[in-house]
Design a protein around this motif. Structure first.
Motif, mmCIF file in Angstrom:
data_model
loop_
_atom_site.group_PDB
_atom_site.id
_atom_site.type_symbol
_atom_site.label_atom_id
_atom_site.label_comp_id
_atom_site.label_asym_id
_atom_site.label_seq_id
_atom_site.Cartn_x
_atom_site.Cartn_y
_atom_site.Cartn_z
ATOM 1 N N GLN A 55 2.138 4.723 -9.729
ATOM 2 C CA GLN A 55 1.639 4.282 -8.404
ATOM 3 C C GLN A 55 0.388 3.432 -8.556
ATOM 4 N N SER A 56 -0.560 3.896 -9.527
ATOM 5 C CA SER A 56 -1.807 3.488 -9.722
ATOM 6 C C SER A 56 -1.618 1.786 -10.103
ATOM 7 N N VAL A 57 -0.627 1.511 -11.026
ATOM 8 C CA VAL A 57 -0.451 0.372 -11.488
ATOM 9 C C VAL A 57 -0.062 -0.616 -10.394
ATOM 10 N N SER A 75 6.432 2.417 1.375
ATOM 11 C CA SER A 75 5.407 3.530 0.707
ATOM 12 C C SER A 75 5.408 2.851 -0.532
ATOM 13 N N ILE A 76 3.974 3.104 -1.062
ATOM 14 C CA ILE A 76 3.596 2.960 -2.456
ATOM 15 C C ILE A 76 4.596 3.722 -3.578
ATOM 16 N N ARG A 108 0.589 7.523 7.403
ATOM 17 C CA ARG A 108 2.242 7.742 7.702
ATOM 18 C C ARG A 108 2.657 6.724 6.879
ATOM 19 N N GLY A 109 2.007 6.041 5.939
ATOM 20 C CA GLY A 109 2.836 5.069 5.252
ATOM 21 C C GLY A 109 2.121 3.597 5.226
ATOM 22 N N LEU A 152 7.322 -6.960 -2.276
ATOM 23 C CA LEU A 152 8.634 -6.964 -1.687
ATOM 24 C C LEU A 152 9.063 -5.707 -1.769
ATOM 25 N N GLU A 153 8.987 -4.819 -2.652
ATOM 26 C CA GLU A 153 9.664 -3.403 -2.782
ATOM 27 C C GLU A 153 8.952 -2.637 -2.100
ATOM 28 N N VAL A 154 7.336 -2.707 -1.843
ATOM 29 C CA VAL A 154 6.491 -1.902 -1.079
ATOM 30 C C VAL A 154 6.982 -2.047 0.581
ATOM 31 N N GLU A 155 6.918 -3.480 0.880
ATOM 32 C CA GLU A 155 7.568 -3.690 2.177
ATOM 33 C C GLU A 155 8.815 -3.272 2.570
#
Length: 325
Positions: free
Chosen positions: A39-41, A27-28, A63-64, A20-23
């Motif tokens: 970022q890897s986790v 952006s990761i 682009r994301g 939900l946070e990525v959406e």
């Protein structure tokens, strides 16, 4: 089949929070910063979740990140679960502060409502006040209230859909209270020749050649025929957006228009505050469909003092600023 079901039970609330946070951020990297994880986790967690589901939630480009169609459906299912978990956490936190008054509101986005909420804060700040505001579109405000995520909601609905709206509210055990009924118009910018129309009224055939801007919830479902309902010529072109900011940007640079509620019949109906460019709202002549604004709650819900004050302040706003139609 049992193995598939058992495997899917390994999905965690943390994974829900991550996707939900990525959406939200698109952006990761930005999502990882907000979540205080590497970022890897975050990438590994999402990849494992996608493997469990058997399809991609996100499309990754230079682009994301954007949601896949199936990803959007999945997120629509888990968002209420995540919100409910947050509500539980807030309930536990509130035990230590019994004197805090709280109110959660769902709305499809209204500038005047934000102003009234600020006024409400000034009134209650010394007593301790927690205000939550969810901006949602389509049927989302109703779902937020029905699922006990929001206490009350404010929406605009078109009278041509009154029967289906009533059935939906009844199914969700919600009670709607109308506040104001307005004419329907279309809003244009100086990029559209209609901006310079001498009259405040236009006929629908004058929109031929103009491009409609519609929110994505008009793209399918019960409201997808709104242009036909209003007898507006259907253009082969259209803009579908998910934010008001995008709507205003597009309006400023194209011969487009969006459907609006005419709350006040001023000489030119030009609004400039906070807009990319001046806007003018023209009233659709001989239109028997109205735009109805109101609030709603769960049928058996008892509203606290702050909720009733907010409803009364919104009602007073309309009665003091506009003549009721």
């Amino acid at each position: 089949m049992r193995n598939e079901i058992r495997k899917r039970l390994f999905m965690t609330l943390t994974q829900f929070k991550y996707v939900l946070e990525v959406e939200k951020m698109g952006s990761i990297n930005h999502a990882a910063n907000n979540l205080f994880v590497s970022q890897s986790v975050l990438s590994t967690s999402i990849k494992k979740l996608e493997e469990e589901l058997g399809y991609q939630i996100f499309t990754r480009t230079h682009r994301g990140i954007t949601c896949t169609p199936l990803g959007k459906t999945f997120l629509s299912y888990i968002r209420p679960i995540h919100e409910q978990v947050q509500n539980i956490n807030r309930m536990i936190e509130d035990v230590s502060n019994q004197h805090t008054i709280s109110l959660s509101i769902a709305s499809s986005g209204w500038t005047f409502l934000s102003t009234i909420m600020a006024e409400l804060y000034q009134r209650y700040q010394t007593a301790g006040l927690r205000l939550e505001y969810y901006e949602a579109f389509g049927s989302e405000p109703e779902n937020l209230v029905a699922n006990h995520i929001a206490d009350i909601g404010f929406i605009r609905r078109y009278t041509c859909y009154q029967r289906s709206n009533h059935a939906n509210f009844k199914a969700l055990k919600l009670h709607f209270f109308p506040i104001y009924s307005a004419d329907i118009g279309v809003t244009v910018s100086p990029a559209n020749p209609l901006f310079y129309n001498k009259s405040n009224f236009i006929t629908t055939d004058m929109l031929r050649g103009s491009v409609p801007i519609l929110h994505t919830y008009f793209d399918a479902g019960p409201y997808s025929n709104i242009l036909t309902q209003l007898r507006i010529p259907v253009s082969p072109n259209r803009f579908m957006v998910t934010s008001r900011a995008a709507m205003y940007e597009i309006l400023a640079h194209t011969n487009s228009y969006y459907i609006n509620s005419v709350f006040v019949h001023s000489e030119k109906n030009i609004r400039t505050e906070g807009m990319v460019s001046p806007q003018r709202t023209l009233i659709l002549k001989d239109c028997d469909i109205k735009s109805e604004f109101g609030w709603f709650k769960r049928e058996n819900a008892t509203l606290n003092t702050i909720a009733m004050d907010l409803v009364n302040m919104v009602s007073s706003y309309f009665s003091n600023n506009f003549s009721f139609l």
